[in-house]
Every structure is written in structure tokens, then in C-alpha cells.
Design a protein around this motif. Structure first.
Motif, PDB file in Angstrom:
ATOM      1  N   ILE A  22       0.857  -1.192   0.000  1.00 38.62           N
ATOM      2  CA  ILE A  22       0.000   0.000   0.000  1.00 38.62           C
ATOM      3  C   ILE A  22       0.894   1.243   0.000  1.00 38.62           C
ATOM      4  N   GLN A  23       0.276   2.408  -0.269  1.00 38.96           N
ATOM      5  CA  GLN A  23       1.065   3.640  -0.328  1.00 38.96           C
ATOM      6  C   GLN A  23       1.588   4.000   1.069  1.00 38.96           C
ATOM      7  N   LYS A  24       2.844   4.371   1.130  1.00 37.84           N
ATOM      8  CA  LYS A  24       3.466   4.692   2.425  1.00 37.84           C
ATOM      9  C   LYS A  24       2.882   5.962   3.031  1.00 37.84           C
ATOM     10  N   SER A  25       2.785   7.001   2.213  1.00 37.87           N
ATOM     11  CA  SER A  25       2.115   8.222   2.667  1.00 37.87           C
ATOM     12  C   SER A  25       1.584   8.910   1.430  1.00 37.87           C
ATOM     13  N   ASN A  48       6.060   3.830  10.036  1.00 41.91           N
ATOM     14  CA  ASN A  48       7.388   4.364   9.778  1.00 41.91           C
ATOM     15  C   ASN A  48       8.343   3.279   9.315  1.00 41.91           C
ATOM     16  N   LYS A  49       7.893   2.040   9.518  1.00 40.03           N
ATOM     17  CA  LYS A  49       8.699   0.911   9.066  1.00 40.03           C
ATOM     18  C   LYS A  49       8.381   0.636   7.596  1.00 40.03           C
ATOM     19  N   LEU A  50       9.171  -0.216   6.995  1.00 44.11           N
ATOM     20  CA  LEU A  50       8.924  -0.629   5.610  1.00 44.11           C
ATOM     21  C   LEU A  50       7.760  -1.601   5.551  1.00 44.11           C
ATOM     22  N   LYS A  51       7.630  -2.445   6.586  1.00 46.29           N
ATOM     23  CA  LYS A  51       6.536  -3.411   6.565  1.00 46.29           C
ATOM     24  C   LYS A  51       5.972  -3.654   7.954  1.00 46.29           C
ATOM     25  N   PHE A  63       4.874  -0.834   2.932  1.00 45.65           N
ATOM     26  CA  PHE A  63       4.557   0.571   2.682  1.00 45.65           C
ATOM     27  C   PHE A  63       5.514   1.116   1.623  1.00 45.65           C
ATOM     28  N   LEU A  64       4.963   1.485   0.472  1.00 48.75           N
ATOM     29  CA  LEU A  64       5.799   1.856  -0.673  1.00 48.75           C
ATOM     30  C   LEU A  64       5.290   3.123  -1.351  1.00 48.75           C
ATOM     31  N   ILE A  69       4.280   0.283  -6.843  1.00 43.46           N
ATOM     32  CA  ILE A  69       3.461  -0.864  -6.454  1.00 43.46           C
ATOM     33  C   ILE A  69       3.210  -1.850  -7.611  1.00 43.46           C
ATOM     34  N   PRO A  70       2.835  -1.381  -8.836  1.00 46.73           N
ATOM     35  CA  PRO A  70       2.617  -2.367  -9.907  1.00 46.73           C
ATOM     36  C   PRO A  70       3.849  -3.228 -10.199  1.00 46.73           C
ATOM     37  N   GLN A  71       5.025  -2.611 -10.187  1.00 43.90           N
ATOM     38  CA  GLN A  71       6.252  -3.374 -10.452  1.00 43.90           C
ATOM     39  C   GLN A  71       6.484  -4.431  -9.367  1.00 43.90           C
TER      40      GLN A  71
END
Ligand code: ATP
Ligand code: ZN
Length: 299
Positions: A22-25, A48-51, A63-64, A69-71
Motif C-alpha cells: 500500500i502507499q506509504k504516505s 514508519n517501518k517498511l513493513k 509501505f511503498l 506498487i505495480p512493479q
């Protein structure tokens, strides 16, 4: 000879697990987290973490940046993702759109200078269009049979005409106020977009079971959002007319009130025809109308 005792800890639930990107922010983040919460999925640690790991569902959340995300989903680094259709169509990765999520609604539109006369896409012939969506714009121009120059820029697209970089732009619009402030007007919408769930094409049988569980919950949440529970009182002689106005899941529930000759009617109304039906119900003699949100709707 007794049966072997199998501890639940021997079951490997890892192969059922789905990795969700999902979108990070940004504009999709809060609604994505809210949807998971409404699906009864608790995410353990902060963003705040990556996952983060779900504590009560076989799901891990990454969180990306939305553009990536598609890639990630094509590569299988994530199994599924929540991302805008605009990004899905622009990136053209090998993923499948499974479900529209009902949030992140926006439109991708062509905009031109306020004083310009734009009657149709023919206006764009031979012009320079600034956009962050070169793939979608190229497809639009090709469909219309128009030759124009696409100038790709990554941000602040709306200032391009003002500084002489382009004659038109193609960008996401919600209210149109950003366009207005830059002396532009919306000329034509080329894509209506909302957030969708995309998936990788090679999920295991076990992961598909988890995906179906998640989809079932998402669909229940979406249905509930689009519907309201309605309660009203009516004199018994008006009941046939009032019941005729109410769709309901099966048929409305009718209960007698303590006051003789009156009943209470309960039903479910779709948001789209909500106000129309309320007005008709009042006109038909309904009183004490109560409308309450529905948390989940299982059908
Ligand atoms: P990131 O840092 O993740 O790359 P971003 O700046 O590209 O973020 P946002 O502006 O947060 O992205 O928008 C994310 C998505 O939200 C868009 O791709 C689109 O699908 C959706 N969206 C909804 N409404 C709007 C809007 N008014 N303007 C722009 N995007 C919108
Ligand atoms: Zn982005």
C-alpha cells in the motif's frame, strides 16, 4: 494406540500469507489503512517501518511509493497491492485488477489556458502536452487519431503552460482549484480513476484462499458503505404504499408498535436513491424516520 497429537503450531500458515503493498504516505494511505481496519485486520506496528504484520490475518503489509506498487506486484515481491487505476494503466505491468475499492477517486484530464477555445481533442493537433502520464495520453491521442507532442514531466505539471513549456497539460484533477489558480481550465476527462486491488498472476492455491477471504470482507465493507439502515413509523393503513417504496434485502421487517394501529418498518436503502425514497416515504405518511449507518453487510 492413540492418535498423534498435532499441535496447531505444526501447521505452517506462512504459505497462506499474502504480502500487500500500500502507499506509504499520500492520498491513498489513510483510506487503505481504514479499509483493512474495517475488514477486521489489525496491523501491529507503525507505518514508519517498511513493513508491518497483521496480528489476526495471514497478511503482511509493505509501505511503498504508489508508483512502485505495480512493479513489485508483477515481480512477486508483493502478492497484491492497493493502487490507483491511473498508476496501473500508466505502468502497464503484468498484474490483474481484481476489485475496485471505492476510494481515491479522481479524474485524469486535459487542461488548457482559460481563454482557449477547446471544442474537442482536435484542438491538441500539433500541440505540446505536458504530463506525468505519457502512456495514457499517447493511447488517448492514438485512439483519437491525433498527432501531438508529449512532454513528460514528473511534478508541478500545471505550471507548464504558464512558463511556455506546453500548450496543454494532462493531470489528475479533483476540485479543479489547482488548475484555476494556474490560469487553466479542464477541457476533457480522459480517465476516471479510483483505487483498486491488483494481484500477481502466480498465487498459490493457499494464497488464493486468503485472497478470497480478504475480497469477501472488502465487498461486505463496500456494500455497507453504500447502504443505510432505515427505521420508520407508519399508520397501518399506509403500510402497503410505504412497503412498496422500500427495496430491502428480502422484504422490509414490519413490527407492531405499542400504539394500536401503528407499525414500525425497518429496511435497507441504497445511498444512490436515498433522498428520493425518503421524500416519497414522508409524503406517504411515514413518521419518526431514523437512518443509521451499517457496519458490515453480509449477503
Ligand atoms: P508517492 O509518494 O506515493 O509517489 P504521489 O505524490 O505520487 O505519492 P498522491 O498525490 O498521494 O501520490 O496520490 C496518490 C494517488 O491518489 C493518485 O495516483 C491517484 O490515484 C489518487 N488521487 C485521488 N485524488 C487525487 C487528486 N485530487 N490528485 C491526485 N491524485 C489523486
Ligand atoms: Zn507517486
Amino acid at each position: 494406540m492413540g492418535l498423534p497429537v498435532v499441535s496447531p503450531f505444526f501447521f505452517n500458515t506462512d504459505n497462506m500469507k499474502l504480502k500487500l503493498a500500500i502507499q506509504k504516505s499520500g492520498r491513498l494511505h489513510d483510506d487503505s489503512m481504514r479499509l483493512l481496519k474495517e475488514c477486521g485486520i489489525d496491523i501491529s506496528n507503525g507505518v514508519n517501518k517498511l513493513k508491518a504484520e497483521a496480528t489476526n490475518f495471514p497478511l503482511e503489509v509493505f509501505f511503498l511509493r504508489d508508483d512502485d506498487i505495480p512493479q513489485y506486484v508483477e515481480d512477486g515481491v508483493a502478492d497484491i497491492g492497493f493502487v490507483g487505476e491511473n498508476v496501473v494503466y500508466e505502468k502497464k505491468k503484468k498484474t490483474t485488477v481484481v476489485e475496485q475499492l471505492g476510494f481515491g477517486k479522481c479524474r485524469l484530464s486535459i487542461a488548457v489556458r482559460k481563454q482557449e477555445q477547446y471544442t474537442d481533442a482536435g484542438f491538441l493537433t500539433g500541440k505540446k502536452i505536458a504530463t506525468s502520464y505519457p502512456v495514457i495520453v499517447a493511447a488517448f491521442l492514438q485512439e483519437k487519431g491525433i498527432e501531438a507532442e508529449i512532454h513528460e514531466i514528473s511534478g508541478s505539471v500545471e505550471i507548464a503552460p504558464g512558463i511556455g513549456l506546453a500548450d496543454a497539460i494532462c493531470d489528475l484533477v479533483s476540485s479543479g482549484s489547482t488548475l484555476f489558480m494556474n490560469g487553466l481550465k479542464e477541457a476533457e476527462t480522459i480517465l476516471r480513476s479510483q483505487a483498486v486491488l491488483i494481484r500477481n498472476s502466480d498465487l498459490s492455491e493457499e494464497q488464493l484462499v486468503t485472497l478470497n477471504r480478504l475480497l469477501f470482507r472488502i465487498q461486505s465493507v463496500k456494500k455497507a458503505r453504500n447502504n443505510k439502515y432505515i427505521l420508520l413509523n407508519a399508520p397501518n393503513e399506509k403500510l402497503p404504499e410505504i412497503i412498496g417504496l422500500l427495496p430491502g434485502m428480502k422484504s422490509p421487517t414490519v413490527l407492531p408498535l405499542a400504539e394500536p394501529g401503528w407499525s414500525s418498518v425497518h429496511s435497507v436503502l441504497n445511498e444512490n436513491d436515498f433522498w428520493d425514497i425518503i421524500e416519497q416515504l414522508k409524503a406517504a405518511g411515514a413518521e419518526g424516520i431514523l437512518v443509521v449507518p451499517i457496519e458490515k453487510m453480509i449477503v
